[in-house]
Every structure is written in structure tokens, then in C-alpha cells.
Design an enzyme around this catalytic site. Structure first.
Site, PDB file in Angstrom:
ATOM      1  N   ASP A 229       0.697  -1.204   0.061  1.00 55.36           N
ATOM      2  CA  ASP A 229       0.148  -0.074   0.052  1.00 55.36           C
ATOM      3  C   ASP A 229       0.867   1.171   0.007  1.00 55.36           C
ATOM      4  OD1 ASP A 229      -2.193   1.838   0.405  1.00 55.36           O
ATOM      5  OD2 ASP A 229      -3.048   0.611   1.974  1.00 55.36           O
ATOM      6  N   HIS A 321      -8.995  -1.576  -7.931  1.00 56.88           N
ATOM      7  CA  HIS A 321      -8.548  -0.316  -6.997  1.00 56.88           C
ATOM      8  C   HIS A 321      -7.652   0.317  -7.787  1.00 56.88           C
ATOM      9  CE1 HIS A 321      -7.956   1.689  -3.314  1.00 56.88           C
ATOM     10  NE2 HIS A 321      -6.845   1.800  -3.683  1.00 56.88           N
TER      11      HIS A 321
END
Lengths: 421, 421
Positions: A229, A321
Site C-alpha cells: 500500500d 482499485h
């Protein structure tokens, strides 16, 4: 090469406390001269990035920008939302900021703050940073609504939001990060106490990342779904100037500042774990293994959104995403600095979820309205990850520029030029 | 010499995962042979104690005793209290213990447990330990009340207790410790999920210590009052045999086991911080600086309880913590292994305290009734520290002996000989 470049740029300033600060601590005294942090300008003896992150490592408190933003994320976070007590005015805010800035400068340098009787608890800052932000109401309290940045207001409501006021906007935020949880706790405690006449804790959001800075500096952290991330974060100084630091086209008191968007995001581990790995990777658009885009082999490979498989379908799904989060065509400004932390706390009584986990999602950008909001609009519309995540808290803060102990670079304490204008 | 001796004895077994476990992880497979942990008997290459605690360091899961008890405390703790779901019987407890033991053995070795799809989250155990305890009700559920140790029952009520059922006795406890908070979270999550058909979380108590194992192994940790905590712990193997490990005079299934006493202790930082340092040190009976008794110079100096000052008053006050906690004359058995963690969580709404801090006080001993209770009786009666601390939770557990993957040393899973008798 990215990790090394990033480390060279961002962590070259990380130095060890050395004997002086430790000696000051052990007697409970502190050397006033040391508040200027003589080591702040010192280069790391090992710019190649092989130096372990020792627990006496120091991130300089002063600088053009606040520390704790471009600083590589430490292992532990306490993010504290404060609301003013009744009667606080501009003078009171100035006094609070003076006191918090001075105390933080000392704590981050491994020195005992004035009035503290706990020198033993500050000997190892472990890369401690303390970063302060102003909520919209500060500009009302200091009678300067005309100066409030236009973007310093609640984000639009997104249709999938399930916001809980308990995690909502506060007057102030203090982000405390350290590689040592005891230092983190002590610094938090000190600031809560020293600010108690002005502001009280509304929430405290605690988070963590893998504590492996010691042997893999610059590695992109993973969240509790196992995803890396932060891959597309700015890494070079020019990228920070483009995306993060508010620049020359603004009043002097704003230059070098930025904004924080805070979203508390619950992650439903129970339903996520029902997926097989291909489904997990398709939802994200990256592999779980090393974070490479599904069209590439390595984490930092550029995703190929045009690539199709043998059936003619996009390799990277258009509801993944990664696809939804990328800047819209012609809008390169839609980029942000992600600095999220994992949370994992005791399940709430009666909760249907086995775990109470998620992200304290923190991101920094010049302007949340033009940079963060369009990304979140697209994610809210059609990100496959929405099946497993829920935004439950939201807030926006202005993060004042960095400081210098003598005020020579603008502010001696957070927001000084705004507060004394 | 104590820290080095202790490290030689207790951490000589800490080894790094090496290539095999990592390779197994990266493919999502695991090598069945590796569950016997071939490195368990390997000596540290650096018994002198200078080896940094790397994040891929492994504490062997199997052994005569469960890991996580004599193991030097890692930086992070998740202590999880579980209650059985309805209908659990002896067979179900055996299945749960089999599954939890196998999964824990793999997680602690850096291997992916069977059925887990998250190999990326277990690559760096960071000294992960998983330690299991049985509450009194286990012996009812398995229909073996006659075998329940006499001491496995609620402690006496102490007059200053303010116990909250929310932190009370549970059927089972799992203590997860690691130097990495992400590994800690993942291991906790895995065990909660894999046990969900049998037991559900009643509470989770999270804690931390200074994460400085990397350069000061064996140093006694400090609590949030700044006190070193654990100086008088057993360090030598004979001391552990005397104080901690249940021995030869018991049935075979008990040998090598121990008991855990868990007390959640709130520490009132607000009132404590009003004291000057001499008052703080008098309450404890030790210096804050290095933990030396007030009659000595170094942490491990023997306190001289007879020493008086120029006014003829005891140098170590007879209501100090150190004086009250020492074994009564003629009762050398009144000693325990303290393994406490700090907690510091968000203040409860409406709380009068600025912080919500304290200790997840965990101690191990052969018999809580003859070892822990007399100490706590004396502390409850007159410890000066009672002004600033309050016991708010209490529980007692039997901690089964250690395991071996093939069962050759007794139990292949926690409590096997008891459960299969």
C-alpha cells in the site's frame, strides 16, 4: 532503484542521538542550545541506506516542512484528535502551539521537555516525529475565517460512507509516530497533559506497520489484507513539490504547508478471507506476492491498462482499485502521498465481525478538493474493494509549514505567522 | 552479569528463519518436515548476546515448556480471552487445541498455516510466540473436574480491587507476542478465525514494551510510570524450576506446565505526575534512574531493608512496593516470574483521567495461591503505590506443558495427555 533513491532523499537526515542528548537526559537537565538540534544538518554516514534504524535514531524536528509527512513511516502511530475547551482564543492557540512545538522539538531530539520528570522515558526517540494539523474551526477561534483555505471543509459525502461522528472532524490533530511504542506512548502522554488547559482528546487512532525498518528500509508497507500500500507515492523532491507542498503562489505563512485527509476505513477480514488469491488480486489489480501490477513483474512496473487477455478482456479490471485510483486522463494533479497505518483493536461487543481491523488512512496533498476528492469519487463509484471496506471516519486538516527553533525560517512554532498576523 | 547470563540461558535458542522457511512461504506451500523445526536445537552463533534481534528471528515453538513464558519479552502483546461457544465438549477442545497448536507451530516458524492464503504476512516472525492457557471451566467442559488443580479458581477478593467483568476470567487465553506488530496482528487474526467454531473472543488486551531488543537484550523493561519492572525475576534454570515449572511431584500431564495470573492494572498518570522524583522513588523503594534499591547503586544490588537514615528511619520505606512485595520471612516460595506489558489506549468517553494507561500484568508461578496471593495480600494492605494504581481485571489459567510435533516428549498439542486421558 526506487527504494534506495527514496531512502537517500528522505532518510539521509536520520541520525543517532549520540552522547550529548543521552547525557542531558540522565541528569534530568537539558541544554538549551541543544534545542536548535545541532545534528539536524548532519548527513547520514551511510547514504547508501544500509544503516540499521537504531532505536536512538533521530528525525530532525525542524525544517522547511513538518517531519512525519515525507518521513518514511515508522512502525507505530498515535493519531490524536483534540477539541478546544471553551474560551480558547487566538492568544490561547498561540500559547498551545508554542508549548507543543517546544516540547515536541525536545522529545524528538531525545531531550526531556521542560517540566517533565521522566528523562528515562525519552532516551531513545526511535525516529519519533510529531506533526500538527489545524481543523476548520481553528480559523474561527482565531478570528481569521477570511484566511481559511477554501478546501479546509468537510469532504463531499460519498455514497458508500458510513461515517461515525466518534471518528469525525476535530479542531486539532497531532500525529505521533515512532519505531518504539513506549516512546510513542510517553510523547503522546506528555502532549495530552501539556495541552490540557486548551484542548482535550476527542479520539485516539492507533496504528502500526511492519517493524522491519531495520533491514528493509524503503519497502512499501502491507495492509492487513496483505496488499502493498503506497507504491505510487511521490518519491523524488520534485514530485513532492508538485503533489504535496503548498508553494510560492500562496501567502508566506502557507508556503511549505500541506493538507491531511484522514479516513478511517474498516476492513472486513471475514468476507475478504473467503476469496481465493486470483480474486483478491483482481480486486486490487496487483499481485499479492510483490505488489506488481497484473500486467507487470515488479512492484514499480507501470501498469498497462490497455493490455487484454486471450478473451479480449482487460488484464487489469476497470473496476479494480488500481484502475479506479489512477489520475483521470489530463489530470496529473490527481495524485496524493499515502501514509496509512493498519489498525487492529478488540472487537466491539455485539459486532458481527471476528476482528476489528482496518486502516487509519492518512494522505497528504496540496489540495484535497482537486487531488483527493476525484480519486475517492471514482473509488466510491465502482472500486471492487468496496465489497470489503467501509469508510467510517473522515476529517481534513491544514498542516502548517515546518519550523526553526529561532524562527529564522519563518515559524518558531506551528502556525506562528498565521497566529501572530 | 545477570543480563548476559539470562540471555545465554533464555535466548540462546533464538535463531533466524533462514532460506528454507522463506522459500516455503513465497510459494504458499510448507514443508511438513519443517514443522519439527530443525533449528530448534541450534545454538545462537553469538551466545555473548551481541546479535541484533532481527525481524526474522524465530523462537522455537516446541520444547519442554511453552514458549512465551521464559522467553524475554518481545515488544508487542495481544492477550486474547476466549469463551467456548455452546456445545463444546472434550472432543471439540481436543480438535481446537490440535488446530491451534499446529497453526501456531507454523506461524512461529515463519510458515504459512494450512488453509491460509497469506504467505506474505508470515515471512518475518520477529520472535513470535503463542502461549495457551486453560481457565477453570475447561475442566468442567472436558468432564475432568477431579483433575483440576486446586489453585485454578478465582483469586481472593482484595479490598482495593475494582474488578470489571469485562476484563474477567475466560475459558481460554492465548498470549501472542512478537517484535513486529503486523506479524502479531496476523497471527492473532489467524487463531481467532481458525478457532471460531469452538470459541469466541471475550476480550483482547494489547500491550507493548520498549522495542529496543536490538541493542539492549536482557534489559529490564520500564512501565509508563518510568519504573523498571521485573528486576527480581528468576533468571537461572534452577530458579525457574523452583518458582515456575510444575514438577515431578505431579501427574505426568502436568509436568512442565505452570500457571498464569493476569491482573489488569490501571495506572493514574494524572496524579502520579504530580509527585516529585524523591516521592516517586520512595513509593517504589527503587531509583527511577537505573532501578537500584534506595540502599544500593545498581539495579541488581540486594535491597538492605535494615538500613536507616540519619533520623533512624528505614531508607526503604516499609510501605514501599519493594518492601511489601518481597517474600515473607521463611517463605522463599513467595516469588513469581513477572512478564507485564504496558497498555495505553484511547480514554473512555467521560473518563476523568487524561490517559487510559496501565499494565497488562502477567505473572507465572507453580501455584498462585502459595506464591502470588501472599504477595498481593501484602501489596493490597499497604503498598504506597496503591494511591496511583487500581486492579480492574483478574483471571487465572493453567498453562499446559510444552509440545513436540511428533508427541515424543509428551504432548503433540496443548494439553493432549489431559484431553486424551
Amino acid at each position: 532503484m526506487f527504494p534506495l533513491t527514496r531512502r537517500g532523499f528522505l532518510t539521509g537526515l536520520s541520525v543517532t542521538a549520540g552522547g550529548a542528548a543521552l547525557a542531558a537526559c540522565s541528569t534530568g537537565e537539558s541544554d538549551p542550545a541543544a534545542t536548535t538540534n545541532p545534528m539536524a544538518q548532519q548527513e547520514s554516514p551511510d547514504p547508501a541506506g544500509d544503516t540499521p534504524r537504531l532505536y536512538d535514531a533521530i528525525v530532525p524536528f525542524d525544517g522547511e516542512h513538518q517531519a512525519g509527512i515525507a518521513t518514511p513511516a515508522q512502525a507505530n502511530l498515535n493519531l490524536i484528535g483534540f477539541n478546544f475547551v471553551d474560551g480558547v482564543d487566538r492568544g490561547a492557540v498561540s500559547r498551545l502551539m508554542t508549548s507543543w512545538s517546544e516540547d515536541s522539538r525536545r522529545l524528538c531530539t531525545g531531550e526531556t521537555p521542560l517540566g517533565s520528570l521522566e528523562p528515562e522515558l525519552v532516551v531513545a526517540p526511535a525516529n519519533l516525529t510529531v506533526t500538527c494539523g489545524f481543523g476548520p474551526r481553528v480559523f474561527e477561534v482565531i478570528d481569521a475565517v477570511d484566511k481559511r483555505p477554501d478546501w479546509l471543509r468537510p469532504l463531499p459525502e460519498y455514497k458508500l460512507d458510513q461515517l461515525d461522528e466518534k471518528w469525525g472532524q476535530t479542531d486539532l490533530v497531532i500525529q505521533v509516530c515512532s519505531d518504539d511504542p513506549t516512546m510513542l506512548s510517553h510523547a503522546t502522554r506528555h502532549l495530552v497533559r501539556s495541552g490540557m488547559d486548551y484542548a482535550r482528546v476527542h479520539w485516539m487512532q492507533q496504528g502500526f506497520l511492519r517493524a522491519d525498518g531495520a533491514h528493509t528500509p524503503g519497502e512499501t508497507p502491507r495492509n492487513l489484507f496483505g496488499q502493498v500500500d503506497g507504491t505510487v507515492n511521490p518519491r523524488e523532491e520534485e514530485q513532492f513539490d508538485e503533489q504535496v507542498w503548498i508553494g510560492d503562489d500562496t501567502p508566506e505563512w502557507m508556503q511549505g504547508s500541506t493538507s491531511m485527509v484522514l479516513r478511517r476505513i474498516n476492513m472486513n477480514m471475514d468476507t475478504w478471507e473467503m476469496l481465493d488469491r486470483p480474486s483478491r488480486e483482481e480486486a486490487l489489480g496487483r499481485t499479492l506476492d510483490n505488489g506488481a501490477p497484473l500486467t507487470g513483474e515488479n512492484e514499480f512496473d507501470e501498469p498497462d491498462f490497455e493490455a487484454t487477455d486471450k478473451f479480449g478482456l482487460p488484464v487489469i479490471d476497470h473496476q479494480s482499485h488500481v484502475f479506479r485510483a489512477k489520475p483521470a486522463d489530463g489530470h496529473p494533479e490527481q495524485r496524493i502521498l499515502r501514509r496509512p497505518y493498519n489498525y487492529d483493536i478488540a472487537p466491539e461487543p455485539g459486532s458481527e465481525q471476528l476482528s476489528n481491523s482496518g486502516l487509519v488512512f492518512i494522505c497528504y496533498q496540496k489540495d484535497p478538493v482537486t487531488q483527493y476528492d476525484p480519486i475517492q469519487q471514482r473509488l466510491d463509484e465502482a472500486d471492487r474493494m468496496n465489497e470489503w471496506i467501509t469508510h467510517i471516519g473522515s476529517a481534513v486538516y491544514w498542516m502548517p509549514p515546518g519550523t526553526s527553533a529561532d524562527g529564522s525560517t519563518g515559524d518558531a512554532y506551528w502556525g506562528q505567522r498565521l497566529l501572530e498576523a
